[in-house]
Design a protein around this motif. Structure first.
Motif, PDB file in Angstrom:
ATOM      1  N   THR A  48      -5.330  -0.073  18.043  1.00 40.24           N
ATOM      2  CA  THR A  48      -4.118  -0.641  17.447  1.00 40.24           C
ATOM      3  C   THR A  48      -4.126  -2.166  17.533  1.00 40.24           C
ATOM      4  OG1 THR A  48      -2.843   1.347  18.020  1.00 40.24           O
ATOM      5  CG2 THR A  48      -1.602  -0.660  17.554  1.00 40.24           C
ATOM      6  N   SER A  51      -6.241  -3.671  14.876  1.00 46.17           N
ATOM      7  CA  SER A  51      -6.023  -3.183  13.515  1.00 46.17           C
ATOM      8  C   SER A  51      -5.293  -4.183  12.624  1.00 46.17           C
ATOM      9  CB  SER A  51      -5.223  -1.868  13.552  1.00 46.17           C
ATOM     10  OG  SER A  51      -3.943  -2.073  14.130  1.00 46.17           O
ATOM     11  N   VAL A 302       3.266   0.773  15.079  1.00 48.59           N
ATOM     12  CA  VAL A 302       1.850   0.929  14.741  1.00 48.59           C
ATOM     13  C   VAL A 302       1.193   1.962  15.658  1.00 48.59           C
ATOM     14  CG1 VAL A 302      -0.346  -0.282  14.425  1.00 48.59           C
ATOM     15  CG2 VAL A 302       1.801  -1.477  13.995  1.00 48.59           C
ATOM     16  N   LEU A 303       1.522   1.899  16.941  1.00 51.38           N
ATOM     17  CA  LEU A 303       0.964   2.859  17.894  1.00 51.38           C
ATOM     18  C   LEU A 303       1.425   4.273  17.582  1.00 51.38           C
ATOM     19  CD1 LEU A 303      -0.588   3.475  20.521  1.00 51.38           C
ATOM     20  CD2 LEU A 303       1.531   2.997  21.776  1.00 51.38           C
ATOM     21  N   TYR A 306      -0.492   5.743  14.636  1.00 47.52           N
ATOM     22  CA  TYR A 306      -1.843   6.234  14.937  1.00 47.52           C
ATOM     23  C   TYR A 306      -1.801   7.465  15.837  1.00 47.52           C
ATOM     24  CZ  TYR A 306      -3.930   2.078  12.848  1.00 47.52           C
ATOM     25  OH  TYR A 306      -4.326   1.119  11.953  1.00 47.52           O
TER      26      TYR A 306
END
Length: 319
Positions: A48, A51, A302-303, A306
């Motif tokens: 992450t 990314s 974002v975490l 994913y």
């Protein structure tokens, strides 16, 4: 009568071996499962942080990546050494030396990186106008290089102390006990240096982070400070202080086990080592992902994306 006693003794011995095997399997399962889960979470956090450009170009996220990387490597190495110990696999001294020195290197990175992260928050609160000029990507990279160089110097000194041990007088380089940091403290100088360096890091890092926390608290009470930013920084530094205490306890793991081994039985020492391994090795290495993954508003979406990506894809595939 003698035959009956011998049979009873054999039965007791077999039962003890079975209980010992069952206990090792139970401990390995209870410790290995959460370790693998957090290795996965840390791996996703590392992915992450690479990314998006905002993570790669922000200093505190660069420091977080360095912290997570060292913690993840340490967690993997510690789990490997734990598996070797549980399976009663005794490596040679050179192999154990490489494993323990890598373990030492990554173990020292965490407290030093936490100190740098706390200093970054201190500058952000106490010197907000100069934060952008002081905390730059270049200066952050220099700080990370200094942290790794200082930790590498410690490992180099330990290797030099090991080279003074008369290995040529040993019948074999094969170890007769499990591979651990304690097993590689060969000679009195290694013990003295280990205690001195552990105390130095423990005191220096603790004083630095405590002073940073006090400085942030003082700045938060001033009229010119950004109250919301200062309050958030104070909570972050406090969490880092708790994390630092847990991390520094891992440096005290060896002396604690050595002290207890003089008064307790070996089986009890093994159980205590397993419990300490969970609380002072696994837990501190998981806090970074939890602290930033759940608290940071930029990382969290974002975490979670994913983490839940496969779950969403599997639902779409079924639909």
């Amino acid at each position: 009568m003698s035959y009956a006693n011998q049979t009873q003794t054999l039965n007791i011995s077999a039962e003890q071996q079975y209980q010992g095997l069952l206990e090792r399997v139970l401990f390995s399962t209870l410790i290995g499962m959460p370790c693998c889960v957090f290795l996965l979470i840390n791996g996703i956090m590392l992915f992450t942080l690479r990314s998006k450009a905002v993570f790669r170009e922000t200093c505190r996220y660069i420091l977080l990546y360095n912290l997570l990387f060292s913690d993840t490597v340490l967690l993997a190495l510690s789990q490997l050494m734990y598996i070797l110990a549980t399976c009663r696999i005794f490596p040679t001294y050179p192999v154990c030396g490489v494993l323990t020195m890598l373990n030492r290197l990554t173990n020292e990175i965490s407290p030093l990186t936490l100190v740098v992260m706390c200093l970054e928050r201190y500058v952000a609160v106490c010197y907000p106008l100069r934060h952008a000029t002081i905390i730059t990507v270049r200066n952050t990279a220099v700080a990370i290089i200094v942290v790794w160089a200082f930790s590498s110097l410690n490992v180099l000194i330990r290797v030099l102390l090991l080279l003074n041990f008369p290995f040529d007088q040993l019948q074999s380089l094969q170890m007769t006990d499990v591979c651990s940091d304690i097993a590689m403290l060969l000679g009195p100088m290694s013990y003295i240096y280990d205690k001195a360096y552990t105390g130095f890091v423990f005191v220096s890092a603790g004083v630095a982070v405590t002073c940073t926390y006090v400085g942030v608290m003082v700045a938060a009470r001033s009229a010119s400070a950004d109250k919301a930013s200062a309050h958030k920084a104070r909570k972050t530094v406090l969490l880092h202080l708790i994390q630092l205490v847990l991390t520094l306890l891992s440096t005290m793991h060896g002396p604690i086990i050595i002290s207890l081994s003089t008064i307790l039985q070996r089986l009890l020492i093994v159980r205590i080592k397993s419990v300490l391994y969970v609380f002072i090795y696994i837990l501190p290495r998981c806090l970074s992902s939890l602290i930033y993954g759940l608290r940071d508003q930029t990382i969290r979406p974002v975490l979670m994306y994913y983490l839940c990506c496969r779950l969403k894809l599997s639902r779409l595939h079924k639909g």
